[in-house]
Write a protein that holds these residues in place. Structure first.
Motif, mmCIF file in Angstrom:
data_model
loop_
_atom_site.group_PDB
_atom_site.id
_atom_site.type_symbol
_atom_site.label_atom_id
_atom_site.label_comp_id
_atom_site.label_asym_id
_atom_site.label_seq_id
_atom_site.Cartn_x
_atom_site.Cartn_y
_atom_site.Cartn_z
ATOM 1 N N SER A 49 0.852 -1.188 0.000
ATOM 2 C CA SER A 49 0.000 0.000 0.000
ATOM 3 C C SER A 49 0.887 1.237 0.000
ATOM 4 O O SER A 49 2.055 1.185 0.355
ATOM 5 N N PHE A 50 0.301 2.332 -0.432
ATOM 6 C CA PHE A 50 1.022 3.593 -0.594
ATOM 7 C C PHE A 50 0.664 4.567 0.509
ATOM 8 O O PHE A 50 -0.510 4.833 0.743
ATOM 9 N N PHE A 51 1.685 5.122 1.149
ATOM 10 C CA PHE A 51 1.487 6.251 2.049
ATOM 11 C C PHE A 51 1.642 7.505 1.208
ATOM 12 O O PHE A 51 2.607 7.643 0.451
ATOM 13 N N GLY A 52 0.693 8.405 1.305
ATOM 14 C CA GLY A 52 0.773 9.648 0.549
ATOM 15 C C GLY A 52 0.829 10.840 1.486
ATOM 16 O O GLY A 52 0.259 10.824 2.566
ATOM 17 N N SER A 53 1.509 11.866 1.052
ATOM 18 C CA SER A 53 1.688 13.036 1.908
ATOM 19 C C SER A 53 0.752 14.185 1.546
ATOM 20 O O SER A 53 0.874 15.262 2.125
ATOM 21 N N ALA A 54 -0.185 13.962 0.631
ATOM 22 C CA ALA A 54 -1.118 15.028 0.263
ATOM 23 C C ALA A 54 -1.869 15.510 1.501
ATOM 24 O O ALA A 54 -2.386 14.722 2.277
ATOM 25 N N VAL A 62 6.153 14.708 7.296
ATOM 26 C CA VAL A 62 6.121 13.638 6.295
ATOM 27 C C VAL A 62 7.261 12.650 6.572
ATOM 28 O O VAL A 62 7.058 11.432 6.590
ATOM 29 N N ALA A 63 8.456 13.173 6.791
ATOM 30 C CA ALA A 63 9.616 12.324 7.074
ATOM 31 C C ALA A 63 9.381 11.471 8.319
ATOM 32 O O ALA A 63 9.755 10.292 8.347
ATOM 33 N N SER A 64 8.746 12.029 9.323
ATOM 34 C CA SER A 64 8.457 11.297 10.552
ATOM 35 C C SER A 64 7.528 10.106 10.280
ATOM 36 O O SER A 64 7.748 9.004 10.783
ATOM 37 N N HIS A 65 6.486 10.326 9.475
ATOM 38 C CA HIS A 65 5.569 9.233 9.119
ATOM 39 C C HIS A 65 6.313 8.128 8.367
ATOM 40 O O HIS A 65 6.143 6.947 8.664
#
Length: 82
Positions: A49-54, A62-65
């Motif tokens: 699955s894809f994590f997206g930063s939108a 974002v880097a932390s996630h």
């Protein structure tokens, strides 16, 4: 004869993305394509699955996630970032 999900699709997908089935997931929602928790759960189940930063503010957040996901899954479970 019924096909199992594991037998459908190109085996190269499974090998390249370290998945047990040729499926990938993500959901469009406020705060990302898929949540950190969803990416981790899918990865633990050996599904991509894809994590997206939108919708997320700031590169540090974002880097932390992404670091949390990588930490939880290690180098051999599937995950992607968009």
């Amino acid at each position: 004869m019924a096909n199992s999900p594991k037998s459908l699709g190109n085996p190269l997908f499974q090998s390249r993305y370290r998945c047990k089935s040729n499926y990938m997931a993500g959901s469009m929602a406020q705060g990302g394509v898929a949540s950190e928790a969803m990416v981790i759960s899918m990865g633990e189940a050996e599904l991509l699955s894809f994590f997206g930063s939108a919708g997320l503010d700031g590169g540090d957040r974002v880097a932390s996630h992404i670091q949390n996901i990588q930490s939880a899954l290690g180098p051999h479970k599937p995950m992607a970032c968009a």
